[in-house]
Design an enzyme around this catalytic site. Structure first.
Site, PDB file in Angstrom:
ATOM      1  N   CYS A   1       0.813  -1.229   0.000  1.00  0.00           N
ATOM      2  CA  CYS A   1       0.000   0.000   0.000  1.00  0.00           C
ATOM      3  C   CYS A   1       0.843   1.273   0.000  1.00  0.00           C
ATOM      4  CB  CYS A   1      -0.981  -0.009   1.166  1.00  0.00           C
ATOM      5  SG  CYS A   1      -0.238  -0.072   2.814  1.00  0.00           S
TER       6      CYS A   1
ATOM      7  N   HIS B   1      -2.437   0.224   7.189  1.00  0.00           N
ATOM      8  CA  HIS B   1      -2.803   0.296   5.773  1.00  0.00           C
ATOM      9  C   HIS B   1      -3.151   1.738   5.408  1.00  0.00           C
ATOM     10  CE1 HIS B   1      -4.164  -1.269   1.929  1.00  0.00           C
ATOM     11  NE2 HIS B   1      -5.322  -0.611   2.072  1.00  0.00           N
TER      12      HIS B   1
ATOM     13  N   HIS C   1      -5.778   1.199  -3.802  1.00  0.00           N
ATOM     14  CA  HIS C   1      -4.822   0.714  -2.811  1.00  0.00           C
ATOM     15  C   HIS C   1      -4.312  -0.671  -3.190  1.00  0.00           C
ATOM     16  CE1 HIS C   1      -8.280  -1.109  -0.123  1.00  0.00           C
ATOM     17  NE2 HIS C   1      -8.685  -0.972  -1.369  1.00  0.00           N
TER      18      HIS C   1
END
Length: 172
Positions: free
Chosen positions: A66, A120, A136
């Site tokens: 990510c 994340h 992402h």
């Protein structure tokens, strides 16, 4: 030119009709258009990686995570950003989720839903508030997801950030 300068100069022009603020307003419009074009280019660059497999600590077309995706996108346009989601969280300023719009970052807990650690990060590519599209890199690779349809990510939201693109890129 910052917002405070614009307000001061605008106020001066109201009390003194001899001051022309036309160029100030056009400069602000130009900065907004440049930022909008930059965000669109970043999104386009990221979308070129759709389907790229997930690879922890990866940041190439062969495998990416990510934060590697964001670093790749920004680097493609000459911007330098942190390599980790925690490092990326240091950029910009926090905003309410209802204020989120294209070009913002949303940070999430990792696999452990009980932790408050950043695990994340995703880039908002469309929409606003909670009904946004996220670009992402997940275990499914680089994907676009609708936040409001993802029970996994909805329950892991930590916060959102609005980036100061002028600090990352030389916009003018």
């Amino acid at each position: 030119m910052n917002v405070f300068s614009i307000i001061v100069l605008s106020t001066l022009s109201w009390s003194n009709p001899e001051i022309d603020t036309t160029h100030i307003h056009s400069e602000v419009q130009l900065e907004c258009q440049i930022e909008e074009n930059l965000i669109d280019t970043l999104i386009s660059t990221g979308k070129q990686l759709l389907g790229t497999p997930y690879k922890y600590a990866g940041n190439t077309e062969k495998g990416i995570d990510c934060s590697g995706l964001l670093q790749y996108m920004f680097k493609s346009q000459g911007g330098e950003v942190a390599r980790t989601s925690r490092g990326l969280a240091q950029l910009g300023h926090k905003i309410d989720l209802e204020q989120v719009t294209k070009g913002d970052l949303i940070f999430f807990k990792g696999r452990n839903v009980n932790s408050n650690s950043i695990g994340h990060v995703a880039y908002v590519i469309e929409g606003s508030g909670k009904e946004v599209l996220l670009l992402h890199a997940t275990s499914r690779g680089v994907v676009v997801d609708k936040l409001h349809e993802s029970s996994y990510y909805k329950k892991r939201i930590l916060f959102a950030k609005r980036l100061a693109y002028e600090e990352i890129f030389d916009l003018l």
